[in-house]
Design a protein around this motif. Structure first.
Motif, short mmCIF file in Angstrom:
data_model
loop_
_atom_site.label_atom_id
_atom_site.label_comp_id
_atom_site.label_asym_id
_atom_site.label_seq_id
_atom_site.Cartn_x
_atom_site.Cartn_y
_atom_site.Cartn_z
N GLU A 141 0.71 -1.29 -0.08
CA GLU A 141 0.02 0.01 0.00
C GLU A 141 0.77 1.10 -0.07
O GLU A 141 1.98 1.38 0.32
N GLN A 142 0.25 2.27 -0.26
CA GLN A 142 1.16 3.65 -0.61
C GLN A 142 1.74 4.04 0.59
O GLN A 142 1.07 4.00 1.70
N ILE A 143 2.88 4.42 0.46
CA ILE A 143 3.91 5.04 1.83
C ILE A 143 4.08 6.28 1.29
O ILE A 143 4.64 6.70 0.46
N SER A 144 3.66 7.48 2.28
CA SER A 144 4.05 8.64 2.12
C SER A 144 4.39 9.31 3.23
O SER A 144 4.01 8.93 4.41
N ALA A 145 5.17 10.53 3.19
CA ALA A 145 5.51 11.07 4.47
C ALA A 145 4.09 11.45 5.30
O ALA A 145 4.00 11.40 6.73
N MET A 146 3.09 12.00 4.73
CA MET A 146 1.72 12.30 5.29
C MET A 146 1.23 11.32 5.89
O MET A 146 0.86 11.43 7.06
N ARG A 147 1.21 10.13 5.16
CA ARG A 147 0.50 8.92 5.80
C ARG A 147 1.16 8.43 7.22
O ARG A 147 0.40 8.21 7.88
N ILE A 148 2.67 8.55 7.06
CA ILE A 148 3.25 8.03 8.26
C ILE A 148 3.04 9.15 9.55
O ILE A 148 2.94 8.54 10.47
N LEU A 149 3.09 10.36 8.98
CA LEU A 149 2.89 11.60 10.31
C LEU A 149 1.67 11.26 10.66
O LEU A 149 1.35 11.36 11.95
N PHE A 150 0.62 10.95 10.05
CA PHE A 150 -0.92 10.99 10.57
C PHE A 150 -0.91 9.61 11.42
O PHE A 150 -1.61 9.34 12.47
N LEU A 151 -0.09 8.52 10.91
CA LEU A 151 -0.30 7.28 11.87
C LEU A 151 0.35 7.85 13.23
O LEU A 151 0.10 7.17 14.19
N VAL A 152 1.55 8.31 12.98
CA VAL A 152 2.28 8.47 14.15
C VAL A 152 1.55 9.38 15.28
O VAL A 152 1.47 9.26 16.31
N LEU A 153 0.73 10.37 14.61
CA LEU A 153 -0.29 11.31 15.52
C LEU A 153 -1.19 10.15 16.11
O LEU A 153 -1.75 10.33 17.24
N ILE A 154 -1.90 9.35 15.45
CA ILE A 154 -2.73 8.37 15.89
C ILE A 154 -1.94 7.45 17.26
O ILE A 154 -2.57 7.51 18.42
N GLY A 155 -0.84 7.12 17.13
CA GLY A 155 -0.01 6.51 18.30
C GLY A 155 0.17 7.33 19.28
O GLY A 155 -0.08 6.88 20.42
N ILE A 156 0.40 8.69 19.01
CA ILE A 156 0.56 9.54 20.11
C ILE A 156 -0.89 9.83 20.75
O ILE A 156 -0.84 9.85 22.14
N GLY A 157 -1.90 9.88 19.98
CA GLY A 157 -3.17 10.02 20.69
C GLY A 157 -3.77 8.74 21.52
O GLY A 157 -4.12 9.10 22.67
N VAL A 158 -3.23 7.80 21.15
CA VAL A 158 -3.57 6.42 21.88
C VAL A 158 -2.69 6.37 23.14
O VAL A 158 -3.26 6.10 24.21
N ALA A 159 -1.47 6.79 23.14
CA ALA A 159 -0.54 6.75 24.34
C ALA A 159 -0.71 7.85 25.27
O ALA A 159 -1.18 7.71 26.50
N GLY A 160 -1.44 9.11 24.42
CA GLY A 160 -1.87 10.19 25.56
C GLY A 160 -2.99 9.70 26.43
O GLY A 160 -3.15 9.93 27.36
N LEU A 161 -4.18 9.10 25.64
CA LEU A 161 -5.32 8.46 26.22
C LEU A 161 -5.04 7.60 27.28
O LEU A 161 -5.58 7.68 28.29
N ARG A 162 -4.17 6.59 26.99
CA ARG A 162 -3.55 5.71 27.94
C ARG A 162 -3.20 6.60 29.26
O ARG A 162 -3.23 6.10 30.60
N ALA A 163 -2.20 7.42 28.93
CA ALA A 163 -1.64 8.05 30.11
C ALA A 163 -2.53 8.85 30.94
O ALA A 163 -2.54 8.75 32.11
N ILE A 164 -3.57 9.44 30.51
CA ILE A 164 -4.38 10.25 31.33
C ILE A 164 -5.56 9.39 31.97
O ILE A 164 -6.19 9.67 32.88
N GLU A 165 -5.78 8.09 31.54
CA GLU A 165 -6.53 7.32 31.91
C GLU A 165 -6.07 6.26 33.15
O GLU A 165 -6.56 5.62 33.80
N ALA A 166 -4.77 6.18 32.96
CA ALA A 166 -4.15 5.40 34.15
C ALA A 166 -4.85 5.32 35.46
O ALA A 166 -5.10 4.62 36.08
#
Length: 105
Positions: A80-105
């Motif tokens: 599937e297509q690999i692009s800098a923007m796609r990777i950036l947005f996936l990283v942002l999803i990862g940051i969001g998931v980690a952030g939600l986990r951190a505040i819900e601990a």
């Protein structure tokens, strides 16, 4: 324990989405059965995790794990297509998931 169940449920979401991709619109029997079975297991684990976690956070983490995992797998193994923007947005999803986990601990 709820977080462990939620993470397992998210990882299973990756597996069922990929199995359903192989099921070709539910026209291939075994990938369809495997995909649907794993999806049901993922939902059951999510339901158990929801007994102890807020629904908004748990659902966002569950979906986030699935989205990140399926997209990453698709880029690495399904050509599937690999692009800098796609990777950036996936990283942002990862940051969001980690952030939600951190505040819900």
């Amino acid at each position: 324990m709820a977080w462990v169940l939620l993470i397992i449920a998210g990882l299973l979401e990756i597996a069922w989405a990929l199995a359903l991709k192989q099921a070709d619109g539910l026209t291939k029997f075994w990938p369809s059965v495997i995909g649907i079975g794993i999806a049901m297991t993922s939902l059951v684990l999510l339901a158990f995790a929801l007994k102890h976690l807020s629904v908004g956070t748990a659902y966002a983490v569950w979906v986030g794990i699935g989205v990140f995992g399926v997209a990453a797998f698709g880029m690495m193994f399904l050509h599937e297509q690999i692009s800098a923007m796609r990777i950036l947005f996936l990283v942002l999803i990862g940051i969001g998931v980690a952030g939600l986990r951190a505040i819900e601990a």
